[in-house]
Design a protein around this motif. Structure first.
Motif, PDB file in Angstrom:
ATOM      1  N   CYS A   1       0.796  -1.238   0.000  1.00 14.71           N
ATOM      2  CA  CYS A   1       0.000   0.000   0.000  1.00 14.71           C
ATOM      3  C   CYS A   1       0.827   1.286   0.000  1.00 14.71           C
ATOM      4  N   HIS A   2       2.119   1.184   0.183  1.00 12.76           N
ATOM      5  CA  HIS A   2       2.955   2.393   0.101  1.00 12.76           C
ATOM      6  C   HIS A   2       4.405   1.982  -0.143  1.00 12.76           C
ATOM      7  N   ALA A   3       4.912   2.384  -1.301  1.00 17.28           N
ATOM      8  CA  ALA A   3       6.311   2.064  -1.605  1.00 17.28           C
ATOM      9  C   ALA A   3       6.887   3.136  -2.511  1.00 17.28           C
ATOM     10  N   HIS A   4       8.205   3.119  -2.596  1.00 19.42           N
ATOM     11  CA  HIS A   4       8.947   3.885  -3.594  1.00 19.42           C
ATOM     12  C   HIS A   4       9.838   2.812  -4.228  1.00 19.42           C
ATOM     13  N   VAL A   5       9.244   1.987  -5.058  1.00 18.92           N
ATOM     14  CA  VAL A   5       9.932   0.771  -5.530  1.00 18.92           C
ATOM     15  C   VAL A   5      11.299   1.064  -6.152  1.00 18.92           C
TER      16      VAL A   5
ATOM     17  N   ILE B   1      -0.166  10.244   0.322  1.00 17.50           N
ATOM     18  CA  ILE B   1       0.725  11.216   0.977  1.00 17.50           C
ATOM     19  C   ILE B   1       1.300  10.639   2.274  1.00 17.50           C
ATOM     20  N   HIS B   2       2.539  11.060   2.609  1.00 13.16           N
ATOM     21  CA  HIS B   2       3.105  10.744   3.932  1.00 13.16           C
ATOM     22  C   HIS B   2       2.507  11.733   4.936  1.00 13.16           C
ATOM     23  N   VAL B   3       2.159  11.244   6.115  1.00 10.46           N
ATOM     24  CA  VAL B   3       1.659  12.190   7.130  1.00 10.46           C
ATOM     25  C   VAL B   3       1.903  11.647   8.538  1.00 10.46           C
TER      26      VAL B   3
HETATM   27 ZN   LIG Z   1       7.435   6.633   1.991  1.00 13.75          ZN
END
Ligand SMILES: [Zn+2]
Length: 444
Positions: A68-72, A212-214
């Protein structure tokens, strides 16, 4: 449409509420085109009715995992920012290293990371990174599923919102529908209110969500409160970000009032337990989010903090850290942990009625898992083995959107050796480190 039969399998069924796990014995799973057509007790079939038949005797069929959240593409720098505080990780290491990034690097990094994901049974990823047309090319080629957001910082100016919105428009539904898009402002501490407001308006207009990161740490919540008198989640509420469906990465610094606020919105939490442990940070209040009915899904974040894209590690560490944080072994029982990994992640990813279950009508994103290894024997409790014992190499075969992309550990859509060689050829340039040339500054 191509027809696939997975014969003689065990099938994993997890109740959406997390109340129980069932293993169906001796089942056939029929796939027609992109979707699961039927799941029923093994019956005599004429193999000539199918394009592909997989004898899955001794295998467990489970839904593919959803990241659900990555920067592959950050696999490009794996191992270059170890044993660091979050400040040093950003300012002295990661943001200077990312100054070396060129668009074509994203393509090769994305491919390498997608291979790693497929090899560990991860079939979808919500990715948040730069030069995303190159990431989309990799997703299309390898046959993966992805929700792509073109990351942006407020310092890039309002024009960047238009540019990333064009990406969101152009690639919505690409790769035969396997690619969906989302807007991706980096965080409230790197995007000012006007920037967030303009992003929310464009997302509304395009009919897409925001990733978004929060509140990544309690310290960020305190810093926001000191500077602004409100928490980072209240910033998202006031700028309209929460008015579209959102994926909120981390949220480890949520206050009880923040959790009550989130209950009112269509939002989901991406949880990356290993990253928090490695950075020495507080983990997220997963139990409290679940109690408030806020969906939680699994995430790897980038591998420069998380080391791998193996979500089985995240799953295990989530359960263990929540047990430790509450001081109770009963916290996050196996069925609930698996419900987060399947139904929960599908909800956060935005496809709750199509992904995360081996159910007729759902998209055929399936993994075949071999539980015959010594580390599972003697096998009394399959659910426990999945959460606490599984090694990623136990994943033998992976199907995405009805297409077999890995069969008995052999990748069918990509030349792995070429991808590794391409990434290795970039190591010298990508690892050059000049802290004066960082792409952003972390100040929280
Ligand atoms: Zn991140």
């Amino acid at each position: 449409m191509s027809r696939l039969l997975i014969a003689n399998a065990q099938v994993l069924q997890v109740s959406p509420t997390g109340s129980n796990v069932t293993i169906l014995e001796e089942q056939d799973v029929l796939v027609n085109g992109q979707r699961i057509e039927a799941v029923h007790p093994t019956a005599a079939v004429d193999p000539s009715h199918f394009d592909t038949v997989i004898d899955a005797h001794g295998m467990l069929v489970a839904p593919g995992l959803i990241n659900c959240h990555a920067h592959v593409p950050m696999v490009l720098w794996r191992g270059l920012a170890e044993d660091a505080s979050i400040d040093r990780w950003f300012n002295d290491l990661m943001w200077p290293l990312e100054n070396n990034l060129q668009p074509e690097d994203v393509y090769w990094g994305m491919l390498l990371g997608l291979i790693e994901q497929i090899e560990s049974g991860v079939t979808s990823v919500a990715d948040h990174y730069f030069h995303m047309a190159h990431a989309a090319r990799a997703v299309e080629q390898i046959g993966a599923r992805a929700l792509l957001g073109y990351a942006m910082f407020g310092s890039q100016g309002l024009n960047m919102i238009e540019e990333t919105a064009s990406f969101a428009q152009d690639f919505q539904g690409a790769a035969h529908g396997r690619i969906r898009t989302i807007m991706a402002p980096h965080a409230p501490y790197t995007c000012n209110d006007d920037f967030l407001r303009a992003t929310a308006q464009i997302a509304q207009k395009l009919g897409v969500g925001i990733h978004i990161h929060v509140s990544e740490t309690p310290q960020q919540t305190i810093a926001s409160y000191r500077k602004r008198g409100i928490t980072p989640l209240q910033v998202l509420q006031q700028t309209g970000v929460l008015d579209v469906p959102t994926i909120l990465a981390h949220v480890c610094g949520a206050t009880p009032a923040d959790i009550r606020l989130l209950e009112q919105y269509d939002t989901g939490i991406a949880h990356a337990a290993k990253t928090y442990l490695k950075l020495g940070e507080t983990t997220a209040p997963v139990i409290e989010f679940r109690a408030a009915g806020i969906p939680v899904g699994l995430a790897s974040d980038g591998v420069v903090s998380n080391s791998t894209l193996n979500l089985w590690e995240t799953l295990r560490l989530m359960a263990l850290t929540q047990k430790a944080r509450t001081g109770m072994g009963e916290t996050l029982p196996i069925a609930e942990t698996l419900a987060i990994a399947t139904h929960g992640s599908a909800k956060v990813y935005g496809q709750p009625n199509e992904l995360g279950a081996v159910t007729p009508g759902y998209l055929a994103d399936l993994v075949l898992i071999d539980l015959s290894g010594t580390h599972h024997q003697p096998l009394y409790n399959v659910g426990a083995s999945l959460v606490y014992n599984l090694q990623s190499t136990d994943v033998r075969t992976v199907i995405i959107d009805g297409q077999v992309v890995m069969r008995d550990r052999q990748l069918l859509t990509i030349n792995k050796a070429e991808v590794i060689a391409q990434v290795r050829s970039r190591m010298d340039r990508l690892s050059y480190l000049d802290p004066a040339k960082r792409i952003q500054t972390y100040d929280n």
